[in-house]
Design a protein around this motif. Structure first.
Motif, PDB file in Angstrom:
ATOM      1  N   PRO A  87       0.758  -1.058   0.276  1.00 15.47           N
ATOM      2  CA  PRO A  87       0.004  -0.154   0.209  1.00 15.47           C
ATOM      3  C   PRO A  87       1.007   1.366   0.034  1.00 15.47           C
ATOM      4  CG  PRO A  87      -0.607  -1.009   2.131  1.00 15.47           C
ATOM      5  CD  PRO A  87       0.505  -2.224   1.296  1.00 15.47           C
ATOM      6  N   MET A  88       0.648   2.193  -1.128  1.00 20.30           N
ATOM      7  CA  MET A  88       1.553   3.662  -1.324  1.00 20.30           C
ATOM      8  C   MET A  88       0.050   4.472   0.052  1.00 20.30           C
ATOM      9  SD  MET A  88       3.250   3.168  -4.122  1.00 20.30           S
ATOM     10  CE  MET A  88       2.165   2.873  -5.070  1.00 20.30           C
ATOM     11  N   HIS A  89       0.438   5.358   0.628  1.00 24.25           N
ATOM     12  CA  HIS A  89      -0.945   6.026   0.853  1.00 24.25           C
ATOM     13  C   HIS A  89      -0.439   6.984   0.869  1.00 24.25           C
ATOM     14  CE1 HIS A  89      -2.119   3.219   4.211  1.00 24.25           C
ATOM     15  NE2 HIS A  89      -0.860   2.987   4.294  1.00 24.25           N
ATOM     16  N   GLY A  90       0.886   7.885   0.120  1.00 26.77           N
ATOM     17  CA  GLY A  90       0.887   9.179  -0.400  1.00 26.77           C
ATOM     18  C   GLY A  90       1.556   9.178  -1.445  1.00 26.77           C
ATOM     19  N   ARG A  91       2.503   9.825  -1.951  1.00 23.91           N
ATOM     20  CA  ARG A  91       3.699  10.981  -2.461  1.00 23.91           C
ATOM     21  C   ARG A  91       4.678  11.706  -0.970  1.00 23.91           C
ATOM     22  NH1 ARG A  91       0.726  14.758  -6.363  1.00 23.91           N
ATOM     23  NH2 ARG A  91       0.195  12.812  -8.189  1.00 23.91           N
ATOM     24  N   MET A  92       6.146  11.610  -1.172  1.00 22.55           N
ATOM     25  CA  MET A  92       7.210  11.419  -0.837  1.00 22.55           C
ATOM     26  C   MET A  92       7.458  12.436  -1.807  1.00 22.55           C
ATOM     27  SD  MET A  92       8.336  11.402   2.044  1.00 22.55           S
ATOM     28  CE  MET A  92       7.633   9.386   3.153  1.00 22.55           C
ATOM     29  N   ILE A  93       7.458  14.054  -1.251  1.00 22.69           N
ATOM     30  CA  ILE A  93       8.513  14.633  -1.943  1.00 22.69           C
ATOM     31  C   ILE A  93      10.093  14.621  -1.696  1.00 22.69           C
ATOM     32  CG2 ILE A  93       8.770  16.618  -4.279  1.00 22.69           C
ATOM     33  CD1 ILE A  93       5.888  14.511  -4.512  1.00 22.69           C
ATOM     34  N   HIS A  94      10.963  14.131  -3.128  1.00 22.10           N
ATOM     35  CA  HIS A  94      12.387  14.671  -2.876  1.00 22.10           C
ATOM     36  C   HIS A  94      12.837  16.151  -3.010  1.00 22.10           C
ATOM     37  CE1 HIS A  94      12.958  10.877  -0.551  1.00 22.10           C
ATOM     38  NE2 HIS A  94      11.808  10.182  -1.385  1.00 22.10           N
ATOM     39  N   GLY A  95      13.353  16.661  -2.097  1.00 28.18           N
ATOM     40  CA  GLY A  95      14.563  17.945  -2.597  1.00 28.18           C
ATOM     41  C   GLY A  95      15.461  18.454  -1.647  1.00 28.18           C
ATOM     42  N   ARG A  96      16.589  19.719  -2.055  1.00 25.80           N
ATOM     43  CA  ARG A  96      16.892  20.211  -1.624  1.00 25.80           C
ATOM     44  C   ARG A  96      17.256  21.288  -1.232  1.00 25.80           C
ATOM     45  NH1 ARG A  96      22.416  17.379  -4.113  1.00 25.80           N
ATOM     46  NH2 ARG A  96      21.943  19.468  -5.836  1.00 25.80           N
ATOM     47  N   ASP A  97      17.248  22.338  -0.105  1.00 27.72           N
ATOM     48  CA  ASP A  97      17.688  23.474  -0.266  1.00 27.72           C
ATOM     49  C   ASP A  97      18.917  23.442   0.331  1.00 27.72           C
ATOM     50  OD1 ASP A  97      15.579  24.041  -1.120  1.00 27.72           O
ATOM     51  OD2 ASP A  97      14.450  23.892   0.026  1.00 27.72           O
ATOM     52  N   ASP A  98      19.632  24.467   0.372  1.00 28.58           N
ATOM     53  CA  ASP A  98      20.337  24.777   0.253  1.00 28.58           C
ATOM     54  C   ASP A  98      21.669  23.759   1.191  1.00 28.58           C
ATOM     55  OD1 ASP A  98      20.113  27.955   0.824  1.00 28.58           O
ATOM     56  OD2 ASP A  98      19.056  27.455   2.949  1.00 28.58           O
ATOM     57  N   GLY A  99      22.020  22.914   0.350  1.00 29.27           N
ATOM     58  CA  GLY A  99      22.636  21.964   0.524  1.00 29.27           C
ATOM     59  C   GLY A  99      22.351  21.028   1.322  1.00 29.27           C
ATOM     60  N   LYS A 100      21.282  20.293   1.737  1.00 33.05           N
ATOM     61  CA  LYS A 100      20.468  20.112   3.760  1.00 33.05           C
ATOM     62  C   LYS A 100      19.845  19.114   2.625  1.00 33.05           C
ATOM     63  CE  LYS A 100      20.057  21.111   6.820  1.00 33.05           C
ATOM     64  NZ  LYS A 100      19.793  20.965   8.338  1.00 33.05           N
ATOM     65  N   LEU A 101      19.525  17.899   2.058  1.00 36.11           N
ATOM     66  CA  LEU A 101      18.175  16.936   1.582  1.00 36.11           C
ATOM     67  C   LEU A 101      16.902  17.158   2.474  1.00 36.11           C
ATOM     68  CD1 LEU A 101      20.345  13.875   0.925  1.00 36.11           C
ATOM     69  CD2 LEU A 101      20.043  15.572  -0.344  1.00 36.11           C
TER      70      LEU A 101
END
Length: 502
Positions: A87-101
């Motif tokens: 089961p997948m309950h949602g999206r997991m959005i990934h990114g990086r700001d100021d060098g931090k994931l």
């Protein structure tokens, strides 16, 4: 009154994928003699090579597909499929700001409902196993549809012997009462049907290719990232997604413009690594090693994405096309499989409704009823398949960029709040309507459009009321409220609200 029919209809199904297999179960349950012809070898054989030479994008089974399978009245079938689903309950959005994931979860549904990551082989094997133990079904592999006459109800197949490199071809002729074409986007059934029916046909390749990658399990044999989410690394022109698999790995897909694939093929592997580092931070080397990333990009095929619309989906009483043969859609809503399975439920509901399976009538009467049923099916289903085709295109833009948009988050928040606290209004997000209901796709578009207009009016009214309040304050208290101070205070309030919301 006509004498009861002692003869059963003979139904030929072209294509033994999930959609064709489910159609065979529906027809067999109604007493038809069913023959299923498949171009490839037995799909349960691991040596059978998929038509696109890849595992293909993992399947997402949601409410429509599950409902269609339940209507086959094979409870063991659906239990077997869902037992291996994740089961997948949602999206997991990934990114990086100021060098931090960073990663942020976005639930699909305020009521906790989930879509199911399903292995294509597991689903297809379960369906074929059900067919194999059904006495009035024959499974015939390695047969290619080469011709069809939908006026005399005859079809011709070439029998291909695996491993035989000779030029000898054996052709077989078969007859049928009606034929169901479930043979994919490049359907031979559709090709031959178009010689008889006046079919409006529209095919489009979007300027995007896809390539499959794999995130392996951890050294301890566990998932490296959350298994209960569809993981997305969005970019303006690129997108990378990861879907969990039963072996604790993730099947991943890179979507990028075709021109960019061409550039990467002529450049060094370092350019590929830089693309991933810039657009999909955290994937390499955290989840996929640089060596594996380069090898998979080089080894795995770079495949196109096709969408198509056509009308009608049938000819007379003798043939109907379903699934990708009738409406190949882009994969960005996860509805290709679900729409195809829903085709079968809707198709047979029309056949039942119009008396095609009334055993007290003659075959000739049932033939006439079948023509009426197929016409009704085309008239209703075409509007819905056009709708999901359009929705899938729009969702590509949302997934690769819109999920990070403040406006998208605001509308999602408002709609989910209304759904949770005032359910009597019938307010739902578009995603919930598509994935967690059986509402017609065309009606989903109408409902979402109506909600959008109401939200627009609400926001406009709030803005006008706010400006009116400011004007009254400045008119009544000109010494205390200058234009500059009011605007500054208003902006601070909006900013604070924005920060709290997002």
């Amino acid at each position: 009154m006509a004498e009861p029919s002692t003869s059963r209809q003979k139904v030929v199904i072209v294509g033994a994928g999930p959609v064709g297999s489910l159609a065979a179960l529906y027809a067999a349950a109604r007493g038809d003699d069913v023959e299923v012809y498949e171009l490839r070898g037995d799909l349960r054989d691991p040596n059978t090579i998929p038509l696109n030479f890849t595992k293909s994008i993992n399947l997402a089974l949601s409410e429509r597909g599950i409902t269609a399978m339940r209507h086959s009245n094979r409870e063991d079938l659906i239990n077997r499929v869902l037992a291996d689903a994740i089961p997948m309950h949602g999206r997991m959005i990934h990114g990086r700001d100021d060098g931090k994931l960073w990663e942020v979860a976005q639930a699909y549904d305020v009521h906790g409902r989930a879509i199911n990551a399903v292995d294509r082989g597991t689903l297809n094997n379960a369906l074929l196993d059900e067919l194999e133990k059904t006495p009035n079904v024959k499974l015939i592999f390695n047969h290619k549809l080469t011709g069809a006459d939908f006026q005399s109800n005859k079809a011709w197949f070439e029998r291909r012997i695996p491993g035989d490199s000779s030029d000898a071809v054996t052709e077989v002729e078969i007859t049928f009462d009606y034929l169901i074409g479930a043979d994919g986007a490049h359907s031979a059934t559709r090709y031959h049907m178009m010689k008889f029916a006046r079919v409006d046909y529209q095919q489009e390749y979007i300027d995007t290719l896809w390539c499959e990658f794999r995130i392996p399990p951890s050294p301890a044999g566990e998932f490296l990232i959350s298994p209960n989410h569809l993981h997305i690394w969005p970019g303006k022109e690129f997108m990378f997604i990861a879907i969990p698999s039963a072996d604790k790995s993730f099947t991943c897909t890179l979507f990028a413009p075709a021109w960019y694939y061409e550039q990467l093929k002529t450049r060094s592997s370092q350019d590929l690594l830089e693309l991933f580092d810039h657009n999909f931070p955290g994937v390499c080397p955290n989840l996929i090693s640089p060596e594996d990333l380069s090898e998979q990009f080089t080894t795995n095929p770079h495949l196109p994405l096709i969408s198509l619309k056509c009308k009608p989906h049938h000819y007379g009483s003798s043939v109907v096309i379903v699934g990708d043969a009738a409406h190949a859609v882009l994969p960005f809503y996860g509805q290709g499989l679900n729409a195809g399975l829903e085709d079968i439920r809707v198709l047979f509901s029309f056949l039942d409704q119009h008396g095609v399976y009334d055993q007290t009538t003659s075959l000739e009467t049932r033939k006439s009823a079948r023509q009426t049923a197929l016409r009704a099916y085309t008239n209703q289903r075409t509007a819905d398949t056009y709708a999901i085709n359009d929705l899938s295109k729009q969702n590509y833009l949302e997934m690769r960029w819109g999920v990070k948009s403040p406006l998208y988050k605001l509308r999602k928040s408002v709609e989910e709040t209304l759904d949770r606290y005032v359910p009597s209004l019938g307010w739902q997000t578009q995603y919930s309507r598509v994935s967690f209901s059986n509402q017609r796709y065309s009606e989903v578009i109408q409902a979402v459009s109506r909600q959008g207009r109401l939200l627009g009016l609400g926001f406009s009214s709030a803005l006008v009321s706010g400006l009116a309040a400011v004007g009254i304050l400045m008119w009544k208290c000109p010494d205390r409220f200058s234009l500059t101070s009011v605007l500054r205070t208003s902006w601070q309030g909006v900013r604070d609200l924005w920060v709290k919301t997002f």
